[in-house]
Design a protein around this motif. Sequence first.
Motif, PDB file in Angstrom:
ATOM      1  N   ILE A   1     -36.140  25.352  21.650  1.00  0.00           N
ATOM      2  CA  ILE A   1     -35.801  24.634  20.425  1.00  0.00           C
ATOM      3  C   ILE A   1     -36.701  24.992  19.260  1.00  0.00           C
ATOM      4  CG2 ILE A   1     -34.690  22.736  21.627  1.00  0.00           C
ATOM      5  CD1 ILE A   1     -37.185  21.080  21.230  1.00  0.00           C
ATOM      6  N   SER A   2     -37.742  25.776  19.522  1.00  0.00           N
ATOM      7  CA  SER A   2     -38.551  26.355  18.441  1.00  0.00           C
ATOM      8  C   SER A   2     -39.013  25.337  17.393  1.00  0.00           C
ATOM      9  CB  SER A   2     -37.770  27.490  17.765  1.00  0.00           C
ATOM     10  OG  SER A   2     -37.534  28.547  18.671  1.00  0.00           O
ATOM     11  N   ASN A   3     -39.557  24.225  17.879  1.00  0.00           N
ATOM     12  CA  ASN A   3     -40.190  23.253  16.978  1.00  0.00           C
ATOM     13  C   ASN A   3     -39.187  22.613  16.021  1.00  0.00           C
ATOM     14  OD1 ASN A   3     -42.418  21.810  16.001  1.00  0.00           O
ATOM     15  ND2 ASN A   3     -42.967  23.384  14.509  1.00  0.00           N
ATOM     16  N   PHE A   4     -37.964  22.405  16.487  1.00  0.00           N
ATOM     17  CA  PHE A   4     -36.889  21.866  15.650  1.00  0.00           C
ATOM     18  C   PHE A   4     -36.539  20.445  16.092  1.00  0.00           C
ATOM     19  CE2 PHE A   4     -32.120  21.922  14.743  1.00  0.00           C
ATOM     20  CZ  PHE A   4     -32.269  21.655  13.400  1.00  0.00           C
ATOM     21  N   LEU A   5     -36.684  19.491  15.188  1.00  0.00           N
ATOM     22  CA  LEU A   5     -36.270  18.102  15.435  1.00  0.00           C
ATOM     23  C   LEU A   5     -36.789  17.582  16.779  1.00  0.00           C
ATOM     24  CD1 LEU A   5     -32.558  18.248  14.165  1.00  0.00           C
ATOM     25  CD2 LEU A   5     -34.555  17.456  12.908  1.00  0.00           C
ATOM     26  N   LEU A   6     -38.087  17.737  17.002  1.00  0.00           N
ATOM     27  CA  LEU A   6     -38.659  17.392  18.300  1.00  0.00           C
ATOM     28  C   LEU A   6     -38.489  15.921  18.648  1.00  0.00           C
ATOM     29  CD1 LEU A   6     -41.978  19.452  18.224  1.00  0.00           C
ATOM     30  CD2 LEU A   6     -39.765  20.083  19.203  1.00  0.00           C
ATOM     31  N   TRP A   7     -38.800  15.045  17.719  1.00  0.00           N
ATOM     32  CA  TRP A   7     -38.666  13.606  17.966  1.00  0.00           C
ATOM     33  C   TRP A   7     -37.190  13.217  18.057  1.00  0.00           C
ATOM     34  CZ3 TRP A   7     -42.063   9.450  18.575  1.00  0.00           C
ATOM     35  CH2 TRP A   7     -41.513   8.174  18.407  1.00  0.00           C
ATOM     36  N   GLN A   8     -36.403  13.754  17.159  1.00  0.00           N
ATOM     37  CA  GLN A   8     -35.010  13.338  17.009  1.00  0.00           C
ATOM     38  C   GLN A   8     -34.112  13.827  18.145  1.00  0.00           C
ATOM     39  OE1 GLN A   8     -36.959  14.903  14.875  1.00  0.00           O
ATOM     40  NE2 GLN A   8     -36.778  14.145  12.775  1.00  0.00           N
ATOM     41  N   SER A   9     -34.540  14.862  18.861  1.00  0.00           N
ATOM     42  CA  SER A   9     -33.672  15.470  19.871  1.00  0.00           C
ATOM     43  C   SER A   9     -33.910  14.930  21.279  1.00  0.00           C
ATOM     44  CB  SER A   9     -33.866  16.994  19.874  1.00  0.00           C
ATOM     45  OG  SER A   9     -35.196  17.330  20.259  1.00  0.00           O
ATOM     46  N   ALA A  10     -34.578  13.791  21.393  1.00  0.00           N
ATOM     47  CA  ALA A  10     -34.942  13.264  22.714  1.00  0.00           C
ATOM     48  C   ALA A  10     -33.748  13.146  23.657  1.00  0.00           C
ATOM     49  CB  ALA A  10     -35.629  11.902  22.555  1.00  0.00           C
ATOM     50  N   TYR A  11     -32.588  12.758  23.134  1.00  0.00           N
ATOM     51  CA  TYR A  11     -31.404  12.616  23.973  1.00  0.00           C
ATOM     52  C   TYR A  11     -30.226  13.435  23.456  1.00  0.00           C
ATOM     53  CZ  TYR A  11     -33.509   9.175  27.009  1.00  0.00           C
ATOM     54  OH  TYR A  11     -34.313   8.574  27.943  1.00  0.00           O
ATOM     55  N   SER A  12     -30.516  14.492  22.719  1.00  0.00           N
ATOM     56  CA  SER A  12     -29.453  15.378  22.255  1.00  0.00           C
ATOM     57  C   SER A  12     -28.919  16.212  23.416  1.00  0.00           C
ATOM     58  CB  SER A  12     -29.977  16.326  21.172  1.00  0.00           C
ATOM     59  OG  SER A  12     -30.485  15.618  20.075  1.00  0.00           O
ATOM     60  N   GLU A  13     -27.659  16.597  23.312  1.00  0.00           N
ATOM     61  CA  GLU A  13     -27.097  17.590  24.215  1.00  0.00           C
ATOM     62  C   GLU A  13     -27.363  18.979  23.617  1.00  0.00           C
ATOM     63  OE1 GLU A  13     -25.585  17.085  27.192  1.00  0.00           O
ATOM     64  OE2 GLU A  13     -26.110  14.968  26.982  1.00  0.00           O
ATOM     65  N   PHE A  14     -27.671  19.949  24.461  1.00  0.00           N
ATOM     66  CA  PHE A  14     -27.959  21.305  24.003  1.00  0.00           C
ATOM     67  C   PHE A  14     -26.905  22.278  24.511  1.00  0.00           C
ATOM     68  CE2 PHE A  14     -31.977  19.219  23.514  1.00  0.00           C
ATOM     69  CZ  PHE A  14     -32.597  19.861  22.446  1.00  0.00           C
ATOM     70  N   ILE A  15     -26.503  23.174  23.616  1.00  0.00           N
ATOM     71  CA  ILE A  15     -25.619  24.265  23.996  1.00  0.00           C
ATOM     72  C   ILE A  15     -26.219  25.562  23.465  1.00  0.00           C
ATOM     73  CG2 ILE A  15     -23.354  25.333  23.638  1.00  0.00           C
ATOM     74  CD1 ILE A  15     -22.140  22.544  23.578  1.00  0.00           C
ATOM     75  N   PHE A  16     -26.468  26.510  24.364  1.00  0.00           N
ATOM     76  CA  PHE A  16     -27.048  27.800  23.982  1.00  0.00           C
ATOM     77  C   PHE A  16     -25.951  28.859  24.072  1.00  0.00           C
ATOM     78  CE2 PHE A  16     -30.504  25.214  25.716  1.00  0.00           C
ATOM     79  CZ  PHE A  16     -31.414  25.260  24.658  1.00  0.00           C
ATOM     80  N   LEU A  17     -25.650  29.461  22.937  1.00  0.00           N
ATOM     81  CA  LEU A  17     -24.568  30.436  22.865  1.00  0.00           C
ATOM     82  C   LEU A  17     -25.120  31.858  22.861  1.00  0.00           C
ATOM     83  CD1 LEU A  17     -22.345  28.768  20.115  1.00  0.00           C
ATOM     84  CD2 LEU A  17     -22.077  28.621  22.600  1.00  0.00           C
ATOM     85  N   PRO A  18     -24.442  32.778  23.528  1.00  0.00           N
ATOM     86  CA  PRO A  18     -24.908  34.170  23.532  1.00  0.00           C
ATOM     87  C   PRO A  18     -24.672  34.900  22.217  1.00  0.00           C
ATOM     88  CG  PRO A  18     -22.859  33.979  24.761  1.00  0.00           C
ATOM     89  CD  PRO A  18     -23.276  32.583  24.413  1.00  0.00           C
ATOM     90  N   CYS A  19     -23.729  34.439  21.408  1.00  0.00           N
ATOM     91  CA  CYS A  19     -23.399  35.160  20.176  1.00  0.00           C
ATOM     92  C   CYS A  19     -24.550  35.088  19.181  1.00  0.00           C
ATOM     93  CB  CYS A  19     -22.123  34.621  19.551  1.00  0.00           C
ATOM     94  SG  CYS A  19     -22.271  33.003  18.763  1.00  0.00           S
ATOM     95  N   LEU A  20     -24.730  36.154  18.425  1.00  0.00           N
ATOM     96  CA  LEU A  20     -25.722  36.169  17.358  1.00  0.00           C
ATOM     97  C   LEU A  20     -25.168  35.400  16.164  1.00  0.00           C
ATOM     98  CD1 LEU A  20     -26.794  39.916  17.644  1.00  0.00           C
ATOM     99  CD2 LEU A  20     -27.920  37.914  18.632  1.00  0.00           C
TER     100      LEU A  20
END
Length: 241
Positions: free
Chosen positions: A187-206
């Motif tokens: 997550i590269s230091n992005f919205l650390l506090w706010q993302s505590a219960y976020s869902e994450f999706i990592f896409l291969p596309c650039l």
Amino acid sequence: MNKPQHVAIIMDGNGRWAERRGQPRAIGHRKGVEAVRNAVKAAGENGVKYLTLFAFSSENWNRPQQEVSDLMGLLKFFVRRDLAELHNENVRVHVIGDRRGLSADILALLTEAEDLTRENTALNLVIAFNYGGRDDVTRATRTIAQKVAQGLVDPARITEQTISDCLDTADIPDPDLIIRTSGEMRISNFLLWQSAYSEFIFLPCLWPDFDEEEFRKALKEYACRDRRFGATTDRAAAAAT
């Protein structure tokens, strides 16, 4: 379909997109601006209320000076070219991040974007510029400490909400979904506090290849997630009703 109210995107892969084509990294960043337009359009069409884009991190200043200069130029280009259209489409622009030390022309552009669109009521476009999650929490902590020193806040009464109210995102709901392009899984230091219960999706596309179809695919995957916020499924469902 269960849809997220707030989608945040780590826009990654501009440089690699260009390098794979034997082009300067700056070309990839310019192509990435087109992907920003795709994301904004797709968010509006799919009923997303908040779209946060990680445009420039507090660590990006460590990149080569020419690349930083190119990125600043693209920011100016985007605001000057797209702001009127965003305003006409009733999009409200918010900017989060540390504004201390930014040049006067950049500050003026950010202020203009926010002031012009302040009363708009459709999509909320949040631009994370000179933003870092740890810096966000550090600045919030400093604000609370100052209030404690002034006798305005009782340390015993500091809660999670106290901290949330002092973050850059105080008036913005936490992200339901965070998307990162390029295949990187951090997550590269992005919205650390706010993302505590976020869902994450990592896409291969650039990022320059991110389009409306990729956005819709991410929303479809999100709809299949079971968000429990630490509770069991039945209790989470009961709390949501």
